[in-house]
Write a protein that holds these residues in place. Structure first.
Motif: not given
Length: 518
Positions: A189-196, A445-455
């Motif tokens: 899906x557009x942006x996958x998880x982190x960019x979304x 995975x949403x929470x994990x991606x955002x904490x690691x990918x966006x800080x």
């Protein structure tokens, strides 16, 4: 793919820029055989030299022993022609973000590699399904999205296209762990998880600035010091640079067919056109001198306190928190059912603006000041006050003095539905909930991606739980009731779990029970 279990030992990397080099570095250190290919032969040698220098620096700092450094470098070789990738178990492309170019590369690779070789794209914004559509065997294609700088950003998104064999994603998940990174799984899906998920911070911060509510620096201060984020939206945009982030904002908005939640701002388009790109060019939302951000100084807080203060009881818990703070200042509390004629009036709205709060309680708007109580006032590193268009200067300044009396800095903003922190945080949580609702990824995975990918200090779902799902729902519904804009409509995931008293991280019980029984 013919087998559901296979190992990856030799990895080809097409494209030797920052991303390609980073992937090569962690792969070589994990003991994989790495083949580097680039259409520019000189870039291949430059990439290997870069890796040699990097390994040497890590060894000198004591972060890598000499034997492992030499072994890692020995694992890396250049592919002079694309045919030199024939024995690879996996080829990762890290080339230009153009669909036709990626499709052409994968078609060419299919004529070179074996039938069991996995083809992976490091794209951050293009559809994996669309990339795979140009292949004879789209089942071997998956997304493998690393973040820059690869060695330090420990998160990797593994994306399943519509025709991807699940075994491909499974193999990439295992490989990610072997390389010392953390994998998360996402649908295409557009942006996958982190960019979304990242749309919440940036687009809402820009919207607040665009409404003239507060300056870029004040919005960043509030998000850092009140809401607890490492960076505010404009510091983050300066770091990623507008030549990268603005096209991504436009791309995700259009790929979601003009979904209002992701509406870009003309602010970034104008600044990009004017060359105010960010930290790397020395000027963005801030100026940078010798790489150091130049932040405008804050004015000192007024010192004249109000004679008495009346606090709205509309939200009892918020009322109590504000009263406890006022008591410590020694200022007289007005306990009347309605404010006395000379009292400062303090309201504590959630989602509403100060004007709506004043009108709803039939208060004198010239004396009304709102305070944001979403985050604990006593423990705050910053507090936010908000005025109505009618609030007098005396009311604004005495309120500022009152809530800064214990030395905590205060930011006073113009009227805004949901202040700053409420709006941004509620938007972050809501978009995270919608990613879960659409089953793009699991809540974990949403929470994990955002904490690691966006800080972020917490993932969006855990953040919603910490602040209270019902509170977030109230904020969104109240913003929507004032503005009527669909960007603030609550996600069904949020609304249902808030009403049922469930955690936002909880999947549907029946789904969980079914998985347990399998």
């Amino acid at each position: 793919m013919t087998s559901r279990h296979f190992s990856i030992e030799t990895i080809g990397i097409v494209g030797t820029g920052a991303m390609g080099r980073g992937i090569a570095q962690i792969a070589a250190l994990a003991g994989l055989t790495v083949r580097l290919y680039d259409t520019n032969p000189a870039a291949i040698g430059a990439a290997r030299d870069y890796l040699a220098e990097t390994f040497a620096k890590l060894t000198a700092k004591g972060k890598l022993d000499q034997a492992r450094s030499l072994a890692a470098l020995a694992n890396v070789s250049g592919a002079q022609v694309i045919g030199d990738l024939a024995d690879c178990d996996l080829v990762v492309e890290a080339i230009v973000e153009k669909l036709d170019v990626k499709q052409a590369l994968f078609r060419e690779l299919e004529t070179v590699v074996s039938g069991r070789c996995v083809l992976a794209s490091n794209t951050s914004s293009l559809s994996i399904t669309a990339i795979a559509a140009g292949c004879t065997n789209p089942s071997r294609v998956a997304g493998y999205h690393f973040f820059n700088p690869v060695p330090l950003m420990k998160i990797v998104e593994v994306i399943d296209g519509l025709r991807s064999d699940p075994a491909v994603g499974d193999a990439l998940m295992d490989l990610t762990r072997r390389m010392g990174h953390t994998p998360v799984r996402a649908k295409d899906m557009p942006g996958f998880i982190v960019n979304h998920a990242g749309r919440g911070m940036n687009t809402e911060g820009l919207r607040i600035a665009g409404e003239g509510v507060a300056s870029f620096a004040d919005i960043d201060r509030i998000m850092r010091e009140q809401a607890g984020f490492r960076l505010g939206p404009f510091e983050l945009l300066d770091l990623t640079a507008l030549d990268v982030s603005h096209p991504v904002m436009e791309s995700i908005y259009h790929q979601f067919y003009e979904e209002p939640r992701f509406t870009p701002s003309p602010i970034t388009g104008t600044r990009l056109a004017g060359g105010l790109i960010g930290r790397k060019t020395g000027e963005g939302f801030y100026r940078y001198e010798d790489g150091k951000q130049q932040v405008p100084a804050e004015a000192s807080a007024p010192t004249e306190l109000p004679q008495s203060v009346w606090v709205s009881k509309r939200y009892p818990q918020a009322h109590e928190a504000v009263v406890q703070l006022i008591v410590k200042t020694g200022v007289k509390l007005d306990d009347g059912a309605t404010p006395a004629a000379d009292s400062l009036i303090v309201v504590t709205p959630f989602g509403h603006d100060a004007t709506t709060a004043a009108v709803d309680e039939a208060l004198d708007a010239t004396r009304v000041v709102a305070i944001d109580t979403l985050f604990p006032l006593a423990a705050a590193q910053r507090r936010t006050l908000m005025t109505t268009p009618a609030t007098s200067r005396a009311a604004r300044e005495t309120a500022h003095a009152l809530f800064a009396a214990d030395g905590i800095p205060v930011t006073v903003i113009r009227d805004s539905t949901g202040f700053v922190a409420q709006r941004v945080v509620a938007t972050i949580v809501n978009i995270g909930c919608d990613i879960a609702q659409k089953q793009i990824a699991t809540p974990d995975d949403i929470d994990l991606a955002v904490t690691l990918g966006l800080g972020y200090p917490r993932g969006p779902l855990a953040l919603g739980d910490a602040l209270g799902a019902k509170t977030i729902l109230t904020i969104l519904r109240n913003i929507f009731s004032v503005l009527g804009e669909p960007r603030y409509r609550p996600s069904p995931w949020l609304a249902r779990r808030a009403q049922l008293g469930l955690s936002l991280t909880q999947r549907d019980a029946a789904d969980t029970q079914t998985e347990t029984q399998q």
